[in-house]
Scaffold this motif. Structure first.
Motif, PDB file in Angstrom:
ATOM      1  N   ALA A  68      -7.050   0.369  -6.300  1.00 35.89           N
ATOM      2  CA  ALA A  68      -7.961  -0.364  -5.861  1.00 35.89           C
ATOM      3  C   ALA A  68      -9.102  -0.229  -6.780  1.00 35.89           C
ATOM      4  CB  ALA A  68      -8.151  -0.616  -4.593  1.00 35.89           C
TER       5      ALA A  68
ATOM      6  N   TYR B 228      -0.069  -4.033   3.374  1.00 36.29           N
ATOM      7  CA  TYR B 228      -0.289  -4.741   1.792  1.00 36.29           C
ATOM      8  C   TYR B 228      -1.678  -4.957   1.445  1.00 36.29           C
ATOM      9  CZ  TYR B 228       4.760  -5.704   2.374  1.00 36.29           C
ATOM     10  OH  TYR B 228       6.207  -5.501   2.449  1.00 36.29           O
ATOM     11  N   ASP B 229      -1.798  -4.801   0.277  1.00 37.80           N
ATOM     12  CA  ASP B 229      -3.281  -5.301  -0.540  1.00 37.80           C
ATOM     13  C   ASP B 229      -2.733  -6.548  -0.966  1.00 37.80           C
ATOM     14  OD1 ASP B 229      -4.543  -3.102   0.125  1.00 37.80           O
ATOM     15  OD2 ASP B 229      -4.279  -2.154  -1.760  1.00 37.80           O
TER      16      ASP B 229
ATOM     17  N   SER C 163      -2.403   6.872  -4.750  1.00 39.48           N
ATOM     18  CA  SER C 163      -2.692   5.903  -3.456  1.00 39.48           C
ATOM     19  C   SER C 163      -3.230   4.854  -3.725  1.00 39.48           C
ATOM     20  CB  SER C 163      -3.723   6.793  -2.486  1.00 39.48           C
ATOM     21  OG  SER C 163      -4.871   6.627  -3.078  1.00 39.48           O
ATOM     22  N   SER C 164      -2.892   3.668  -2.951  1.00 40.51           N
ATOM     23  CA  SER C 164      -3.437   2.492  -3.294  1.00 40.51           C
ATOM     24  C   SER C 164      -4.690   2.284  -3.379  1.00 40.51           C
ATOM     25  CB  SER C 164      -2.814   1.353  -2.140  1.00 40.51           C
ATOM     26  OG  SER C 164      -3.081   2.004  -0.721  1.00 40.51           O
ATOM     27  N   GLU C 165      -5.564   3.282  -2.591  1.00 41.77           N
ATOM     28  CA  GLU C 165      -6.949   3.154  -2.552  1.00 41.77           C
ATOM     29  C   GLU C 165      -7.390   3.513  -3.951  1.00 41.77           C
ATOM     30  OE1 GLU C 165      -5.153   4.586  -0.447  1.00 41.77           O
ATOM     31  OE2 GLU C 165      -5.718   3.589   1.576  1.00 41.77           O
TER      32      GLU C 165
ATOM     33  N   ARG D 139       0.793  -1.096  -0.127  1.00 39.99           N
ATOM     34  CA  ARG D 139      -0.102  -0.098   0.056  1.00 39.99           C
ATOM     35  C   ARG D 139       0.992   1.250   0.101  1.00 39.99           C
ATOM     36  NH1 ARG D 139      -2.850  -2.547   4.510  1.00 39.99           N
ATOM     37  NH2 ARG D 139      -4.470  -3.811   3.731  1.00 39.99           N
TER      38      ARG D 139
ATOM     39  N   SER E 212       6.524   5.333   1.011  1.00 43.34           N
ATOM     40  CA  SER E 212       5.455   4.975   2.001  1.00 43.34           C
ATOM     41  C   SER E 212       5.536   3.689   2.734  1.00 43.34           C
ATOM     42  CB  SER E 212       3.876   5.051   1.361  1.00 43.34           C
ATOM     43  OG  SER E 212       3.577   5.933   0.746  1.00 43.34           O
TER      44      SER E 212
ATOM     45  N   PRO F 290      -7.821  -7.452   2.225  1.00 39.74           N
ATOM     46  CA  PRO F 290      -6.871  -6.941   3.302  1.00 39.74           C
ATOM     47  C   PRO F 290      -5.640  -7.996   3.698  1.00 39.74           C
ATOM     48  CG  PRO F 290      -8.879  -7.337   4.418  1.00 39.74           C
ATOM     49  CD  PRO F 290      -9.221  -7.481   2.948  1.00 39.74           C
TER      50      PRO F 290
END
Length: 321
Positions: free
Chosen positions: A289, A179-180, A284-286, A158, A174, A199
């Motif tokens: 996703a 992790y994802d 960002s990782s968000e 992430r 970061s 998650p």
């Protein structure tokens, strides 16, 4: 006075870029040593070269005259001959047939270890892996959709900013964000794929993903008969195996340390990383996703697949139903 002859073939007499002296300068070095009787070390220091180099030019002049002060070709004095090829063939035979090390071959043949090592490197027999027979490529593809689905998991870090893969700067990375986990299911016959970002990779997540993936395939007319996984903890958990057994799905597990057995999932993950995860500088990782459903729809509906005769997975599914 020493005579300095002009070189006849200037193509072979250009000094290299780091040369301290040229033929005229070398002649001057020899003149000062021979005619003026100056010490070699003093003359060498005056020209900014080592005493050893000055003595080299002096020795060449004494042996060859002015021609010895010219630049020489870098071509080897002795080219490869039949004897050299013969001994390389003997070396290759000892390596292949008896699996001798380079040192053992050098002792038996009476050559230096460095020479034998060069020969083995040239014929690509330096490593023991080169002596092992190559396992033939095994390609397979199921005929019916759902006959086999491949399941796998990929861990991605992430992040909260554009990473070093894009910026090239590791400062401010970061770290410590966790992790994802990409849970992947892909149909062997059609390459139709279903992916979720979860998650973790524990038994609850793997089992929940399995159920949702089966529903997703079922909604598209695919009834899964077999599922192939590796030996990860989530896949060998009692809960995961119980659900497969209750649904009448045969569980196929790959051999340890042989990820190529589950190659279609591995190959799809490579495509997923190259064309989605690392293709765009997500902030960002968000956001990464959130972009996954768009990419997955494009992969299933629009991206042609080489092993499907340039058809998309959806087109392959339509052609088999």
């Amino acid at each position: 006075m020493l005579r300095h002859d002009r070189p006849q073939d200037t193509r072979m007499n250009y000094p290299h870029q780091n040369a301290r002296t040229k033929p005229l300068g070398r002649a001057e070095i020899v003149r000062r040593i021979v005619e003026e009787g100056l010490p070699v070390a003093e003359v060498a220091a005056g020209f900014g070269i080592s005493e050893r180099t000055a003595r080299k030019w002096l020795a060449r002049w004494r042996a060859e005259g002015a021609s010895g002060l010219q630049n020489r070709s870098s071509r080897p004095h002795a080219a490869d001959d039949e004897a050299g090829r013969f001994w390389r063939e003997i070396t290759a035979c000892l390596r292949r047939e008896y699996r001798l090390s380079g040192e053992e071959i050098a002792v038996r043949l009476g050559f230096a270890r460095s020479k034998v090592a060069r020969w083995l490197t040239r014929i690509r027999l330096g490593s023991l892996a080169a002596l092992m027979p190559q396992e033939p490529v095994r390609r397979y593809q199921r005929e019916r959709p759902g006959e086999l689905i491949h399941l796998d998991i990929k861990k991605l870090a992430r992040f909260a900013g554009v990473g070093h893969r894009i910026t090239g700067n590791r400062r401010g990375a970061s770290e410590g964000m966790g992790y994802d986990f990409l849970h992947v299911a892909i149909d062997d016959a059609t390459r139709l794929a279903y992916v979720e970002v979860l998650p973790d990779e524990r038994r609850g997540s793997t089992t929940g993903f399995l159920i949702r993936a089966l529903r997703w395939f079922r909604a598209r007319g695919i009834r899964v008969e077999r599922g192939m996984t590796d030996n990860g903890a989530g896949y060998i958990a009692r809960l995961f195996r119980k659900v497969l057994r209750m649904l009448g799905i045969r569980h196929i597990r790959t051999r340890p340390y042989t990820p190529k057995t589950n190659g279609k999932a591995e190959r799809f993950i490579q495509t997923l990383l190259r064309e989605w995860a690392y293709a765009i500088p997500f902030p960002s990782s968000e956001r990464r996703a959130a972009n996954l459903p768009r990419w997955l729809a494009w992969y299933n509906h629009q991206r042609p697949h080489g092993s499907l005769d340039r058809r998309t997975p959806v087109q392959a599914l339509a052609g088999t139903t």
